[in-house]
Design a protein around this motif. Structure first.
Motif, PDB file in Angstrom:
ATOM      1  N   ALA A 849       0.827  -1.210   0.000  1.00  0.00           N
ATOM      2  CA  ALA A 849       0.000   0.000   0.000  1.00  0.00           C
ATOM      3  C   ALA A 849       0.861   1.259   0.000  1.00  0.00           C
ATOM      4  O   ALA A 849       0.598   2.209  -0.747  1.00  0.00           O
ATOM      5  CB  ALA A 849      -0.924  -0.013   1.223  1.00  0.00           C
ATOM      6  N   TRP A 850       1.929   1.259   0.830  1.00  0.00           N
ATOM      7  CA  TRP A 850       2.805   2.430   0.854  1.00  0.00           C
ATOM      8  C   TRP A 850       3.502   2.629  -0.490  1.00  0.00           C
ATOM      9  O   TRP A 850       3.673   3.756  -0.963  1.00  0.00           O
ATOM     10  CB  TRP A 850       3.853   2.293   1.958  1.00  0.00           C
ATOM     11  CG  TRP A 850       3.360   2.709   3.309  1.00  0.00           C
ATOM     12  CD1 TRP A 850       3.118   1.919   4.377  1.00  0.00           C
ATOM     13  CD2 TRP A 850       3.039   4.039   3.715  1.00  0.00           C
ATOM     14  NE1 TRP A 850       2.668   2.652   5.446  1.00  0.00           N
ATOM     15  CE2 TRP A 850       2.613   3.982   5.060  1.00  0.00           C
ATOM     16  CE3 TRP A 850       3.061   5.280   3.086  1.00  0.00           C
ATOM     17  CZ2 TRP A 850       2.227   5.097   5.777  1.00  0.00           C
ATOM     18  CZ3 TRP A 850       2.677   6.409   3.809  1.00  0.00           C
ATOM     19  CH2 TRP A 850       2.259   6.306   5.130  1.00  0.00           C
ATOM     20  N   THR A 851       3.905   1.552  -1.123  1.00  0.00           N
ATOM     21  CA  THR A 851       4.551   1.654  -2.434  1.00  0.00           C
ATOM     22  C   THR A 851       3.595   2.248  -3.463  1.00  0.00           C
ATOM     23  O   THR A 851       3.967   3.124  -4.264  1.00  0.00           O
ATOM     24  CB  THR A 851       5.029   0.270  -2.894  1.00  0.00           C
ATOM     25  OG1 THR A 851       5.919  -0.271  -1.912  1.00  0.00           O
ATOM     26  CG2 THR A 851       5.752   0.373  -4.231  1.00  0.00           C
ATOM     27  N   LEU A 852       2.339   1.781  -3.457  1.00  0.00           N
ATOM     28  CA  LEU A 852       1.364   2.319  -4.389  1.00  0.00           C
ATOM     29  C   LEU A 852       1.097   3.801  -4.130  1.00  0.00           C
ATOM     30  O   LEU A 852       1.029   4.606  -5.075  1.00  0.00           O
ATOM     31  CB  LEU A 852       0.058   1.528  -4.284  1.00  0.00           C
ATOM     32  CG  LEU A 852       0.061   0.115  -4.862  1.00  0.00           C
ATOM     33  CD1 LEU A 852      -1.253  -0.592  -4.546  1.00  0.00           C
ATOM     34  CD2 LEU A 852       0.284   0.150  -6.363  1.00  0.00           C
ATOM     35  N   VAL A 853       0.968   4.157  -2.866  1.00  0.00           N
ATOM     36  CA  VAL A 853       0.675   5.556  -2.527  1.00  0.00           C
ATOM     37  C   VAL A 853       1.798   6.470  -3.007  1.00  0.00           C
ATOM     38  O   VAL A 853       1.569   7.499  -3.681  1.00  0.00           O
ATOM     39  CB  VAL A 853       0.459   5.700  -1.007  1.00  0.00           C
ATOM     40  CG1 VAL A 853       0.523   7.169  -0.605  1.00  0.00           C
ATOM     41  CG2 VAL A 853      -0.878   5.139  -0.605  1.00  0.00           C
ATOM     42  N   ILE A 854       3.029   6.120  -2.667  1.00  0.00           N
ATOM     43  CA  ILE A 854       4.154   6.999  -3.008  1.00  0.00           C
ATOM     44  C   ILE A 854       4.361   7.061  -4.525  1.00  0.00           C
ATOM     45  O   ILE A 854       4.535   8.143  -5.096  1.00  0.00           O
ATOM     46  CB  ILE A 854       5.430   6.513  -2.291  1.00  0.00           C
ATOM     47  CG1 ILE A 854       5.246   6.627  -0.774  1.00  0.00           C
ATOM     48  CG2 ILE A 854       6.642   7.303  -2.753  1.00  0.00           C
ATOM     49  CD1 ILE A 854       6.382   6.034   0.022  1.00  0.00           C
ATOM     50  N   SER A 855       4.336   5.900  -5.183  1.00  0.00           N
ATOM     51  CA  SER A 855       4.583   5.894  -6.624  1.00  0.00           C
ATOM     52  C   SER A 855       3.491   6.633  -7.385  1.00  0.00           C
ATOM     53  O   SER A 855       3.773   7.438  -8.282  1.00  0.00           O
ATOM     54  CB  SER A 855       4.705   4.452  -7.123  1.00  0.00           C
ATOM     55  OG  SER A 855       3.513   3.726  -6.845  1.00  0.00           O
ATOM     56  N   LEU A 856       2.229   6.393  -7.032  1.00  0.00           N
ATOM     57  CA  LEU A 856       1.140   7.080  -7.720  1.00  0.00           C
ATOM     58  C   LEU A 856       1.182   8.590  -7.466  1.00  0.00           C
ATOM     59  O   LEU A 856       0.912   9.381  -8.375  1.00  0.00           O
ATOM     60  CB  LEU A 856      -0.210   6.512  -7.281  1.00  0.00           C
ATOM     61  CG  LEU A 856      -0.547   5.105  -7.789  1.00  0.00           C
ATOM     62  CD1 LEU A 856      -1.840   4.617  -7.153  1.00  0.00           C
ATOM     63  CD2 LEU A 856      -0.684   5.100  -9.309  1.00  0.00           C
ATOM     64  N   SER A 857       1.526   8.972  -6.252  1.00  0.00           N
ATOM     65  CA  SER A 857       1.599  10.403  -5.937  1.00  0.00           C
ATOM     66  C   SER A 857       2.715  11.074  -6.715  1.00  0.00           C
ATOM     67  O   SER A 857       2.536  12.178  -7.275  1.00  0.00           O
ATOM     68  CB  SER A 857       1.798  10.604  -4.432  1.00  0.00           C
ATOM     69  OG  SER A 857       0.727  10.051  -3.695  1.00  0.00           O
ATOM     70  N   VAL A 858       3.877  10.443  -6.785  1.00  0.00           N
ATOM     71  CA  VAL A 858       5.010  11.036  -7.503  1.00  0.00           C
ATOM     72  C   VAL A 858       4.723  11.114  -8.998  1.00  0.00           C
ATOM     73  O   VAL A 858       4.944  12.146  -9.647  1.00  0.00           O
ATOM     74  CB  VAL A 858       6.293  10.235  -7.226  1.00  0.00           C
ATOM     75  CG1 VAL A 858       7.433  10.713  -8.115  1.00  0.00           C
ATOM     76  CG2 VAL A 858       6.690  10.353  -5.763  1.00  0.00           C
ATOM     77  N   VAL A 859       4.224  10.025  -9.575  1.00  0.00           N
ATOM     78  CA  VAL A 859       3.928  10.020 -11.009  1.00  0.00           C
ATOM     79  C   VAL A 859       2.837  11.036 -11.343  1.00  0.00           C
ATOM     80  O   VAL A 859       2.931  11.785 -12.334  1.00  0.00           O
ATOM     81  CB  VAL A 859       3.527   8.603 -11.460  1.00  0.00           C
ATOM     82  CG1 VAL A 859       3.020   8.621 -12.898  1.00  0.00           C
ATOM     83  CG2 VAL A 859       4.707   7.652 -11.328  1.00  0.00           C
ATOM     84  N   SER A 860       1.796  11.069 -10.526  1.00  0.00           N
ATOM     85  CA  SER A 860       0.719  12.041 -10.778  1.00  0.00           C
ATOM     86  C   SER A 860       1.235  13.464 -10.681  1.00  0.00           C
ATOM     87  O   SER A 860       0.868  14.322 -11.496  1.00  0.00           O
ATOM     88  CB  SER A 860      -0.421  11.824  -9.783  1.00  0.00           C
ATOM     89  OG  SER A 860      -0.982  10.534  -9.916  1.00  0.00           O
TER      90      SER A 860
END
Length: 1483
Positions: A849-860
């Motif tokens: 979950a943390w990986t998804l949150v950080i990666s999606l936030s950075v890419v977005s």
């Protein structure tokens, strides 16, 4: 014939059974056909198909009925195919067939084929009989045939498109679709050939209009073909042709006596078997030429192309805006380094074969713009764009078409051209500003012109190009051949290249909006993340069940107590809270809950605190509960929502509702409350409390944004996780919104509008798309956090070695199963299995979950910044405003409303009680606390406070509350006064206005320099001051030698060099307005006429509005007109105040209307002087002239001030001229500097304060009553303040509207624009604002009434007011008596006593010591001194002495009263004492 309709049957059954027949009956049609009654058959079939169409409209969704109708249509078409198609029956049969094939959805392929055969047969029959038919009858038959054929062609096109897209390409299907379309188009051509025989060459075309097609037929001789225009219009769709004068076309037509012309327009493209047709977005138009032998002419390879114009179905193309701030003063320097200020770059992906249409249109100014393709951004300069680019202006519709772009990324640069014309345009439009805001509207889309290649049987663009007159609403094609034409519009999509577009970050400083916003969001996130981590650590400490410290280890019976504090402001308490409860079998001991865990703060706002309370035995069914606190700490007030008690042995629960304050000064007004439990029925009936409780809990736990700050301590979904999910949700929402931002909206016909809200299909689709992309991912992340188990600390049993005394104790087993443990030795080893964890997913899913949150936030974030940089400044700002508006609406309106609605359903409708289970998951922690605890020492449990002590606390709290309210009111009122002062001074520069006034006085009123005039004028160089104008000749000299030359120099464009008035611009024209009186406006005494023998002399009276002359004259006052011509000079024609947009003027002699006879002059000095000389020669000013006004408005761009000047000349009937002047300076342009922007904020706060004061006064009047409200003198001050507040707002809005209207008139009218009305509203606002500022500052006395000195002064005036009122009446009588005496005695001689007003002012000055003794003495050497000394003695000695005596008596009485009073509300002393309490070192 009438057919019966049986019960339960429908019209389709009747037609199918009775008319057409079935298995049991032959049907009426068969019988009539057998009898040879053809006309009766056609009549019945016409009625039947009409009934079918009616039933289809009312039963559209019934599938069975639809199939039944299809079968009936097949039968009808089959009957028509077998019937005769001779000429008398063609119209009837065609009409029946048209009606039978009208509903496309009910036409099977068999019906379509049979109908095609029928139309072919009837067209042949029509051709055979056409020679014997009149033109009108032929046109009627042709119209019916074309209506049916074109509808069938539309049906075949829709059906063919459907079957061709159902699977892979199929040659057989394509041939079938092609054959059916060509057959129907052949029928249209055959009908056209038939009707050509009726058309006269070079006559107006014959136009046939059907539901799906327009057809125009005409004939033209070869000499008339060159430049011929042909057009068809279907409302929203149209097609136009312009045939060129071409040598090849002339050669082709040279062998024909006339040319047959066929123009056709169809909404749908019939050539659908070519896959390229899917890209066509416009209607199809075709132009066919035939020779004398009806042979089609193959027109190709023309030297001059044919111009084809085709309308677009959806003309809505995305528009973007680019903002520029241009320096008007520097724009004429032609500085080529201003690339970033004058140029913008647009990047997009192009496709070879498509023309790129680029439009750059200034929204406000008429400027020229240069555009060029950019090959290398680093070498781009303004000079390059200007030298090699294309100039866009209104002459080419600000549009340029690029047709040579290859496939790939293309960059276009567009710059504002630095030309003389642009500079003059900016100077004219921005004459009041040093810098000018300009907005360019850009449109970018792709267009392709296509034609039907008959040879290759496909759509092609060869030989066609997009013309320069292409717009989003119409495509302009230029083609070198004639056939069918169509086109394709394609909007440039919104996408970015994550690698190639990274260079956009170099343009950050020109468009920092979105990037700065994303950076700010991340900074806020990291700041809040630090706070969230800290709060999560505190939640771990706060969570779990607290074992009450007063529990006796020997007691084995356990109760779980949940104390819920309300979720209100300052609802928590710092006091020590205690409770006890009793049941049918006994009562518990008293427990101080606040002391159970030292250092842990309980009873916070919105929290649930869980306690374990033990007793020696079961208390049975609980009957009451008592809870109290000692009112200690900084915040002793406590809002108790409810208390829940659960018997852990029997699982029985009792709920004690309260929902009120436990405090000495609010709510229950008590520190101890006793509650009774509520039954299940009582809980269901308490719907209001249940609703408030559930909605507040759901908002704290379920609302993603609010729960970051208000998360319950027992929840495993931490604040840091919630904050990160919120960040991811926000950034992904921004990305999806940007991806679809700017997509063209629907056609207005596809939009629904309710009031000011417009709902379109594209908006709904974009919302659904954004939701489908965004919410599933975020829900997955949230569920991963919620369902993950806690990370285990070990997998083997934990061996704990403890030393303890022998004792009986409560274990976790007792809590869960109510069984006491055995006696334990002093040392023992205890094995514990790891506690059973909640959650369905493994603990390591948290890392996913943390990986998804950080990666999606950075890419977005990265893509959001790229999109923002790509969109440009203005579009980014527009998107940002719209996005955050929608976001805050969703987060703080929509989502809370959803939570409240769900709570409303559960509590009000379903009446389900709220279940509280937050503390039952912490038994492990509770067990550890208990195991680590020794036997508690006996502690003191505080008793409830006594009533006497509570009264003292209540009195002290009330005092502090009043002091706090007073200080708060003073602070808020001080802020209010600051806002008013900024609002009053923010738009007014008094010193600059004064300097401008003095300058205008030095130029026009008391000139210090010789007049500006032409050397050839021959005027005198003497300086003529305004006050020296005593006759008409001097008046004309002043106009010609001062007004006209100076205003000519001030006119825009004449100030070529620094001079006397070079810093001022004359706005528009200036005006001279005359007000006259009517002839014979007074009675001339008859005896004087006889005595002087002047019988023809007229009398000129004084002016008043009733005798103003409003007639029209013929270039002389001696020639009045009895009628008003359409065109008459305003110099001799009266115009009303309404038409001149002016207001009356109060002068020295009278009040004059705003109308009159006007002369308009401009900056042309020689022309203006000529007009003035003509007026002087024609005696424009004569004995009936009563006032002449010179009016003009100037502007100084350096200080941004308008100056409105009016110079009135009043002509009395005594032959005296009274000149005067009015000069007003104001700043009508606002919010152009940072200070003025801050002033705008203060104005918004002022409106908020005004509304708040109005609300509070209404509330005070409602609750206090009329008598109490109006007994307070400050209430009248509040009413005056509220009235003036709303008056200021209204006048300010009126001023803005008036100024805007005047500036608009200045640009669109050639007449004089009077700013006097705007100045009137501005000065009215200024006067009211001045009085209002003084009033609100003096109102500080109200908030300082608790001060001893202020109280002393108010008491003194209150005691002396009656005596002062009586004494003031005596003073008024004395002064009025002396004033009348002075008027009658000294008035004819001394100016200071010429009337009552002047007399009262002079006497007031005498009372103040400003004496003027000598004029009185000269007026009367005896009466003057006596009057003077008697008045001085009575007023200055007697009156003033008596006034001071009254005040002294009141002061003494106030002192005696103050000695017996104690001022408990001394604000200064209170603040001083509180500072000493906070800072003990100050003692």
């Amino acid at each position: 014939m009438v057919l019966p309709l049986a019960s339960g049957s429908n019209i389709v059954d009747v037609i199918s059974g009775n008319v057409l027949g079935n298995s049991s009956s032959t049907g009426i049609i068969s019988d009539l056909l057998a009898a040879g009654q053809q006309s009766a058959v056609t009549q019945i079939l016409q009625t039947s198909v009409l009934a079918l169409n009616t039933d289809a409209a009312t039963n559209e969704s019934n599938t069975d009925r639809k199939q039944q109708r299809t079968e009936v249509r097949e039968a009808v078409v089959a009957i028509l195919a077998n019937s005769s198609t001779s000429s008398p029956d063609i119209e009837m049969v065609t009409s029946i067939l048209n009606t039978a094939t009208e509903i496309q959805e009910e036409l099977s392929p068999q019906i379509q084929e049979q109908a095609t055969v029928l139309y072919e047969g009837m067209t042949s029959g029509f051709s055979n009989k056409s020679a014997n038919v009149s033109q009108s009858a032929a046109e009627k038959t042709a119209g019916l045939l074309l209506e049916g054929v074109t509808m069938l062609l539309d049906t075949r096109t829709s059906y063919g498109t459907k079957i061709l897209h159902m699977g892979p390409p199929n040659d057989t299907l394509q041939k079938e679709v092609k054959s059916s379309a060509e057959r129907l188009l052949g029928i249209v051509d055959k009908i056209s050939d038939i009707m050509m025989d009726y058309i006269t060459p070079d006559a107006a075309p014959s136009v046939f209009t059907t539901q799906k097609m327009n057809l125009a037929l005409s004939k033209a001789s070869p000499s008339q073909m060159g430049g011929k225009k042909l057009s068809l219009d279907r409302g929203n769709n149209s097609g136009d042709f312009t045939i060129p004068s071409d040598g090849k076309l002339s050669t082709l037509l040279s062998n024909t006596s006339f040319t047959s012309i066929q123009v056709m327009l169809t909404e749908k493209n019939p050539y659908i078997w070519d896959p390229t047709s899917d890209s066509l977005t416009t209607p199809m138009v075709s132009l066919t030429l035939r020779n004398d032998f009806d042979q089609k002419l193959n027109v190709t390879g023309l030297t001059n192309p044919v111009d084809v114009y085709i309308s677009n179905f959806n003309p809505v193309i995305q528009k973007s805006e680019e903002n520029f701030t241009l320096s008007v003063q520097d724009f004429d320097s032609f500085n080529a380094t201003q690339t970033t200020e004058l140029c913008r770059i647009m990047t997009f992906n192009s496709t070879e074969g498509r023309s790129t249409v680029f439009t750059v249109r200034p929204l406000t100014f008429n400027l020229t713009v240069n555009v060029i393709e950019v090959q290398n951004r680093t070498n781009m300069s303004h000079l390059n764009v200007r030298a090699a680019g294309v100039s866009l202006s209104k002459f080419n519709n600000f549009t340029h078409i690029f047709s040579s772009f290859p496939t790939g990324e293309v960059s276009l640069a567009f710059c504002i051209d630095q030309t003389v014309d642009n500079y003059l345009e900016l100077s004219r439009q921005c004459l009041t500003l040093t810098s000018c805001g300009l907005t360019l509207e850009t449109q970018l889309y792709f267009a392709v012109c296509m034609y039907w290649n008959v040879t290759e049987d496909k759509w092609s663009s060869s030989g066609c190009q997009v013309g320069q007159q292409t717009t989003p609403a119409s495509m302009h094609c230029q083609c070198t051949h004639l056939t069918a034409f169509s086109g394709s519009f394609l909007v440039a999509p919104n996408f970015v290249d994550p690698f190639a577009d990274a260079a956009l970050f170099l343009t950050f400083f020109s468009n920092p909006v979105v990037v700065s916003c994303v950076i700010l969001i991340w900074l806020i996130y990291f700041t809040l993340l630090t706070w969230a981590k800290k709060q999560d650590r505190l939640d771990k400490y706060r969570g779990g069940v607290i074992i009450a410290h007063e529990n006796n280890p020997d007691h084995k019976y356990a109760y779980l107590v949940c104390v819920i504090t309300g979720w209100w402001k300052n609802a928590g308490t710092t006091s020590s809270v205690s409770l006890s409860f009793a049941g049918t079998e006994g009562h518990s001991g008293r427990h101080c809950l606040s002391e159970s865990v030292p250092g842990r703060q309980c009873f916070l706002s919105g929290y649930e605190d869980w306690f374990l309370v033990t007793t020696s035995h079961s208390l049975g069914d609980l009957r009451s509960l008592s809870v109290w606190h000692d009112s200690s700490g900084k915040s002793p007030h406590w809002y108790l929502s409810r208390i829940l008690i659960e018997d852990l042995q029997t699982q029985q629960t009792w709920t004690f509702l309260f929902s009120d304050w436990v405090a000495v000064d609010r709510g229950s007004v008590s520190l101890k409350v006793t509650l009774q439990p509520c039954s299940l029925e009582d809980l269901k009936s308490q719907t209001n409390q249940q609703f408030l409780f559930k909605s507040s809990r759901d908002l704290r736990e379920s609302h993603l944004w609010l729960s970051i700050a208000s998360k319950p301590s027992y929840s495993s979904f931490t604040r840091a996780q919630r904050l990160s999910c919120a960040l991811c949700l926000l950034l992904m929402t921004m990305l999806t919104s940007l991806m679809f931002h700017g997509i063209p909206t629907d056609d207005p016909a596809d939009q629904a509008r309710v009031s000011y809200i417009t709902i379109s299909l594209s908006d709904l689709v974009i919302g659904v798309q954004s939701g489908l992309i965004m919410f599933p991912v975020n829900i997955l992340i949230i569920q991963l956090f919620l369902k993950a188990k806690k990370k285990p600390r070990g997998t083997t049993p934990v061996r704990v070695k403890k030393k303890r005394k022998k004792q009986k104790k409560i274990s976790v087993g007792c809590i869960e199963a109510c069984e006491g443990s055995e006696t334990i030795e002093e040392e023992e080893e205890e094995e514990r299995e790891p506690a059973k964890e909640d959650g369905l997913l493994p603990w390591w899913t948290v890392y996913i979950a943390w990986t998804l949150v950080i990666s999606l936030s950075v890419v977005s974030s990265y893509f959001v910044m790229l999109y923002g940089l790509k969109y440009g400044y203005q579009k980014s700002v527009d998107w940002l405003v719209s996005f955050f508006t929608a976001f805050f609406q969703s987060a703080f309106i929509t989502q809370p409303f959803k939570v409240i609605a769900i709570s409303l359903v559960f509590t009000m409708i379903l009446k389900k009680p709220v279940v509280v289970q937050g503390g039952k998951a912490s038994t492990e922690k509770m067990s550890e606390q208990f195991d680590s605890a020794d036997k508690p020492q006996s502690r003191y449990v505080p008793d409830p406070l006594s009533r006497r002590l509570m009264n003292r606390i209540r009195k002290k709290l009330k005092l502090e509350e009043e002091i706090h309210v007073t200080l708060r009111d003073i602070a808020l009122y001080a802020l209010f006064v600051i806002c008013i002062l900024f609002m009053a001074h923010g738009h007014r520069n008094v010193s600059k206005s004064l300097m401008m006034r003095r300058y205008m006085e030095s130029v026009f009123i008391e000139p210090r320099h010789p007049p500006i005039y032409s050397q050839a004028s021959g005027f005198s160089t003497d300086i003529l001051e305004l006050n020296n104008i005593a006759n008409v000749e001097l008046f004309w000299s002043y106009i010609k030698e001062r007004i006209v030359p100076v205003l000519g120099e001030m006119s825009l464009g004449n100030a070529t060099a620094p001079g006397l008035v070079s810093e001022y611009f004359l706005l528009g024209k200036y005006r001279i307005r005359q007000v006259r009186i009517q002839e014979d406006s007074c009675d001339y005494p008859e005896w004087v006429r006889r005595k002087t023998m002047t019988f023809s002399m007229n009398c000129s009276g004084e002016y008043w509005i009733g005798n103003e002359d409003s007639g029209d004259y013929n270039m002389s006052w001696r020639e009045p007109l009895t009628y008003k011509p359409k065109r008459l000079s305003d110099t001799w024609s009266h115009r009303s105040s309404w038409s001149l947009k002016t207001i009356p003027y109060e002068g020295t002699l009278a009040t004059y209307s705003g109308g009159g006879y006007t002369v308009l002059l401009d900056g042309n000095v020689s022309q203006s002087l000529s007009m003035i000389q003509d007026l002087q020669d024609s005696s424009w000013i004569d004995h009936r002239t009563r006032a002449v006004f010179v009016e003009f408005t100037t502007y100084n761009a350096n200080i941004k001030l308008f100056c409105v000047v009016m110079i009135p000349f009043e002509f009395s009937n005594l032959g005296v001229i009274y000149p005067s002047y009015q000069i007003f300076s104001t700043k009508n342009f606002t919010y152009s500097s940072p200070l003025e922007v801050f002033t705008a904020l203060c104005e918004i706060l002022f409106v908020i304060f005004a509304l708040a004061f109005f609300y509070f006064e209404i509330k005070r009047f409602y609750y206090g009553g009329r008598a109490k409200y109006f007994s307070d003198p400050w209430s009248y001050v509040e009413i005056i303040q509220i009235i003036m507040s709303f008056s200021i707002v209204g006048l300010y809005l009126k001023k803005i509207v008036s100024v805007s209207a005047k500036l608009t008139d200045l640009h669109i009218t050639e007449e004089f624009v009077s700013f006097y009305t705007s100045i009137f509203w501005d000065m009215t606002l200024n006067y009211i604002l001045a009085f209002f500022v003084a009033l609100v500052i003096l109102k500080f006395f109200k908030y300082l009434k608790f001060n001893v000195r202020m109280y002393f002064m108010s008491q003194t005036l209150s005691i002396a007011k009656k005596n002062l009122l009586g004494f003031s009446l005596m003073v008024v009588i004395i002064v009025v008596a002396f004033a009348h005496f002075a008027v009658f005695t000294f008035g004819p001689i001394v100016k200071g006593f010429s009337n009552m007003g002047q007399s009262l002012i002079t006497l007031f000055q005498l009372a103040l010591g400003e004496s003027d003794f000598y004029p009185i003495q000269q007026a009367n050497r005896y009466m003057g001194p006596a009057f003077f000394f008697l008045y001085i003695f009575l007023v200055q000695w007697t009156v003033l002495v008596m006034f001071m005596a009254i005040l002294n008596l009141a002061i003494e009485e106030t002192k005696s009263n103050m000695a017996q009073m104690k001022n408990d509300l001394e604000v200064v002393d209170y603040i001083y004492n509180r500072i000493h309490q906070i800072l003990p070192k100050c003692h």
